[in-house]
Motif scaffolding. Structure first.
Motif, PDB file in Angstrom:
ATOM      1  N   ASN A 117       0.845  -1.200   0.000  1.00 16.25           N
ATOM      2  CA  ASN A 117       0.000   0.000   0.000  1.00 16.25           C
ATOM      3  C   ASN A 117       0.883   1.254   0.000  1.00 16.25           C
ATOM      4  OD1 ASN A 117      -2.194   1.680   0.092  1.00 16.25           O
ATOM      5  ND2 ASN A 117      -2.602   1.382   2.273  1.00 16.25           N
ATOM      6  N   PRO A 118       1.321   1.706  -1.200  1.00  9.96           N
ATOM      7  CA  PRO A 118       0.986   1.118  -2.505  1.00  9.96           C
ATOM      8  C   PRO A 118       2.006   0.059  -2.920  1.00  9.96           C
ATOM      9  CG  PRO A 118       2.200   3.126  -2.841  1.00  9.96           C
ATOM     10  CD  PRO A 118       2.063   2.968  -1.336  1.00  9.96           C
TER      11      PRO A 118
ATOM     12  N   ASN B 104      -5.959   0.663 -12.340  1.00 10.61           N
ATOM     13  CA  ASN B 104      -5.732   1.927 -11.630  1.00 10.61           C
ATOM     14  C   ASN B 104      -4.262   2.257 -11.370  1.00 10.61           C
ATOM     15  OD1 ASN B 104      -8.581   2.437 -11.328  1.00 10.61           O
ATOM     16  ND2 ASN B 104      -8.596   0.914  -9.683  1.00 10.61           N
TER      17      ASN B 104
ATOM     18  N   GLY C 174      -3.596   1.535  -3.076  1.00  9.99           N
ATOM     19  CA  GLY C 174      -4.448   0.561  -2.398  1.00  9.99           C
ATOM     20  C   GLY C 174      -3.645  -0.641  -1.946  1.00  9.99           C
ATOM     21  N   ASN C 175      -4.195  -1.398  -1.053  1.00  9.91           N
ATOM     22  CA  ASN C 175      -3.509  -2.570  -0.518  1.00  9.91           C
ATOM     23  C   ASN C 175      -3.721  -3.762  -1.445  1.00  9.91           C
ATOM     24  OD1 ASN C 175      -2.053  -4.187   1.241  1.00  9.91           O
ATOM     25  ND2 ASN C 175      -3.832  -4.681   2.495  1.00  9.91           N
ATOM     26  N   ASP C 176      -2.906  -3.840  -2.491  1.00 10.04           N
ATOM     27  CA  ASP C 176      -3.079  -4.890  -3.486  1.00 10.04           C
ATOM     28  C   ASP C 176      -1.755  -5.154  -4.183  1.00 10.04           C
ATOM     29  OD1 ASP C 176      -4.269  -6.769  -5.151  1.00 10.04           O
ATOM     30  OD2 ASP C 176      -6.034  -5.512  -5.507  1.00 10.04           O
TER      31      ASP C 176
END
Length: 243
Positions: free
Chosen positions: A60-61, A92, A145-147
């Motif tokens: 994240n990120p 994104n 985002g946490n991905d």
């Protein structure tokens, strides 16, 4: 294959022909925030492996970055998604270019090139124009985002640019360039450094004291120390990332 061309911001346009030259990122040095399994950052630089790509762990990120090992004027950057469900991990993501290593320097110049849409199809391509007003050395892709971030392939188009800052090299004794892009002669190490600076694409050089008729100045744009060998007669000079 679905292709989206994005100019400046996220504005879609249609083109009749896509002209691609040499990918200046190929064979350069890539890294990423973390690595998932064997999907390391360098995989995204080789189109042969575009069906699997590079993949980070959760972050994240999450980010991916390539050091172009030289300074360039960037015209466009193309991200290609993989051909399986991992393509969702490029949604994104946004692309930026920088003149210095953001992890080492506090005065980095950054230009935003564009961002991937919230929907990504299998093998879809996103092409962004970059209007940086400074010579670029680093390209970074970030996914907020946490991905995870997955990149099937990245293609960077551009031409060699003049580096507008005073060059500073750190030296290492007893090493020399093993595969020079240019072998020439110079009176001093400083003169060899000037030749490296003037060539623009040069990122490192080696020098030894020798007769003026001998090749004692070796220039290279390859990564050091991967492109160097031990030799007591030589000294290696490496361009600092933060000037």
């Amino acid at each position: 294959m679905l292709v989206r061309v994005l100019v400046g911001a996220a504005v879609g346009v249609t083109i009749l022909q896509k002209v691609i030259g040499e990918n200046i990122a190929f064979g350069k040095t890539a890294k990423q925030s973390t690595t998932h399994g064997e999907y390391n950052a360098s995989i995204a630089l080789d189109e042969i492996y575009s069906n699997r790509g590079s993949t980070t762990g959760l972050g994240n990120p999450s980010w991916w970055e390539v050091d172009l090992r030289g300074y360039f004027s960037i015209s466009n950057i193309t991200l290609t998604a993989v051909d399986m469900i991992w393509n969702l991990h490029m949604r994104n993501a946004f692309v930026e270019v920088m003149d210095k290593d953001v992890s080492l320097c506090s005065d980095v110049q950054v230009a935003w090139c564009g961002n991937v849409s919230s929907t990504v199809a299998s093998e879809e391509e996103f092409t962004f124009t970059c209007n940086a007003t400074f010579p670029v050395r680093f390209v970074r892709v970030t996914r907020p985002g946490n991905d995870r971030l997955n990149i099937g392939h990245i293609d960077v188009q551009g031409v060699v640019a003049t580096q507008r800052y005073r060059s500073h090299f750190t030296s290492t004794a007893n090493r020399k360039v093993s595969f020079p892009s240019l072998a020439t002669s110079a009176v001093t190490a400083g003169a060899c450094g000037i030749l490296c600076h003037k060539s623009h694409s040069c990122i490192d050089f080696s020098y030894r004291t020798a007769a003026s008729t001998e090749a004692n100045c070796l220039l290279t744009y390859e990564e050091v120390p991967l492109n160097s060998v031990a030799d007591h007669a030589w000294r290696m000079y490496t361009l600092a990332s933060c000037l």
